[in-house]
Write an enzyme that holds these catalytic residues in place. Structure first.
Site, PDB file in Angstrom:
ATOM      1  N   CYS A 114       0.125  -3.635  -4.257  1.00 46.95           N
ATOM      2  CA  CYS A 114       0.148  -2.177  -4.040  1.00 46.95           C
ATOM      3  C   CYS A 114      -0.967  -1.690  -3.122  1.00 46.95           C
ATOM      4  O   CYS A 114      -0.918  -0.561  -2.631  1.00 46.95           O
ATOM      5  CB  CYS A 114       0.080  -1.447  -5.379  1.00 46.95           C
ATOM      6  N   HIS A 249      -2.782   5.951  -4.514  1.00 48.09           N
ATOM      7  CA  HIS A 249      -1.629   5.119  -4.856  1.00 48.09           C
ATOM      8  C   HIS A 249      -0.944   5.759  -6.066  1.00 48.09           C
ATOM      9  O   HIS A 249      -1.606   6.225  -6.994  1.00 48.09           O
ATOM     10  CB  HIS A 249      -2.106   3.704  -5.183  1.00 48.09           C
ATOM     11  N   ASN A 279       6.397   4.279  -8.624  1.00 42.89           N
ATOM     12  CA  ASN A 279       5.429   3.454  -7.903  1.00 42.89           C
ATOM     13  C   ASN A 279       6.187   2.629  -6.859  1.00 42.89           C
ATOM     14  O   ASN A 279       6.917   1.708  -7.203  1.00 42.89           O
ATOM     15  CB  ASN A 279       4.711   2.550  -8.918  1.00 42.89           C
TER      16      ASN A 279
END
Ligand code: COA
Length: 322
Positions: A114, A249, A279
């Site tokens: 990520c 994020h 996500n």
């Protein structure tokens, strides 16, 4: 002359299908209220059967190139951040280069889960500052829905698909002020996705899905993001109040709120896309950045802190005077 990397175009792509919490709660034992309260997510986008990381990257990339009014042939370097590449090789960067029809540039992938788009920004910034490149296309693109076990309620509620892009150019004025990236392989088993094709005897029976100890990941994330905020401010001699926008994020609203609190920022200064996107791993920061640039929340001259963490663990930040 000091050379800075400046963001000259942004783009984003989200697949058409919306999968809501209600839909997920029809197949696993969960509920909309549980998911929303614990994560801040209501729905996520799911890529169609013919979509891939490179097909989504192409759409986001074309938008960024158009926004910058750039001739694709002027792009020196393509860096794609992805943990869900179309193929083991060629890289998704090469596949994107082919899709964009660019002949004379270098293309490769970055795999930092990520944190991938922050790692890509950090690499690109070094290339521009050193004079090795003038125009760099960065894309974070992910089809998380294909590595998620849709029968595992602890992970399938979290992830979504999409692609975000930025095009960097050279500027004499400020652009990227600093980037900070970190890795710690000690946490490799807290969040991982096996690659069954190259499994050993010992792990050949592992399912090829995301495996996560969510609660522990949560704690490490809050900690590492707290430290990266301090590190970034210190490196630039800035106060918390100098930051106009936080583009985090998008993993969990409670993690985002903790970082905003650390920065003493109101949630009005934080770009949140999590509720409708989930996500999207390495795509999430660039998707959020693109959204806030396109709806004119983020304005030229403002100071923006981008940050991310992910499997590895990896974590990082980029401070930008947009
Ligand atoms: N619906 C209902 N109950 C669920 C559930 C779901 N979707 N998922 C887990 N549970 C249950 C667990 O089984 C557990 O039950 P038990 O107490 O009977 O054992 C209980 O809820 C609490 O589980 P826990 O894992 O402690 O919940 P949590 O508050 O930590 O929330 C996450 C779980 C995954 C939402 C949270 O830990 C998280 O977001 N972590 C960070 C993950 C992340 O960001 N990953 C990406 C990194 S890039």
């Amino acid at each position: 002359m000091t050379r800075y990397s400046r963001i000259i175009g942004t783009g984003g792509y989200l697949p058409e299908e919306i999968r809501t919490n209600e839909q997920i709660s029809q197949t696993v034992d969960t509920s909309d209220s549980w998911i929303f309260e614990r994560t801040g997510i209501k729905s996520r986008r799911i890529a169609g059967p013919n979509e891939t990381a490179s097909s989504m990257a192409e759409i986001a990339a074309r938008q960024a190139i158009e926004a910058a009014a750039c001739d694709p042939e002027d792009i020196d370097l393509i860096i794609v951040a992805t943990g869900t590449p179309d193929r083991v090789y060629p890289s998704t960067g090469c596949l994107l280069q082919q899709r964009l029809g660019i002949k004379n540039c270098v293309a490769f992938d970055v795999q930092a889960a990520c944190s991938g788009s922050i790692f890509a920004l950090s690499i690109a910034d070094q290339y521009i500052k050193s004079g090795a490149a003038k125009k760099i296309l960065i894309v974070g693109t992910e089809i998380c829905s294909r590595i998620v076990d849709w029968t595992d309620r602890s992970t399938c509620i979290l992830f979504g698909d999409g692609a975000g892009a930025v095009l960097l150019g050279v500027s004499e004025e400020t652009g990227i002020l600093s980037t900070h990236i970190h890795s710690d392989g000690e946490y490799e088993d807290m969040l991982y996705c096996p690659n069954p094709q190259v499994a050993t005897e010992a792990n050949k029976d592992e399912a090829s899905y995301i495996s996560m100890r969510g609660n522990e990941v949560f704690k490490v994330a809050v900690n590492t993001l707290g430290r990266i905020v301090d590190e970034t401010l210190e490196a630039n001699n800035l106060e918390k109040s100098d930051i106009d926008w936080l583009v985090p994020h998008q993993a969990n609203i409670r993690i985002i709120v903790a970082t905003a609190k650390k920065l003493k920022m109101s949630m009005d200064q934080v770009v949140v896309t999590l509720e409708t996107q989930g996500n999207t791993s390495s795509a999430s920061v660039l998707l959020a950045f693109n959204e806030a640039v396109r709806d004119c929340r983020i304005q030229r001259g403002q100071v923006v802190l981008l940050e991310a963490f992910g499997a590895g663990f990896t974590w990082g930040s980029a401070l930008i005077k947009y």
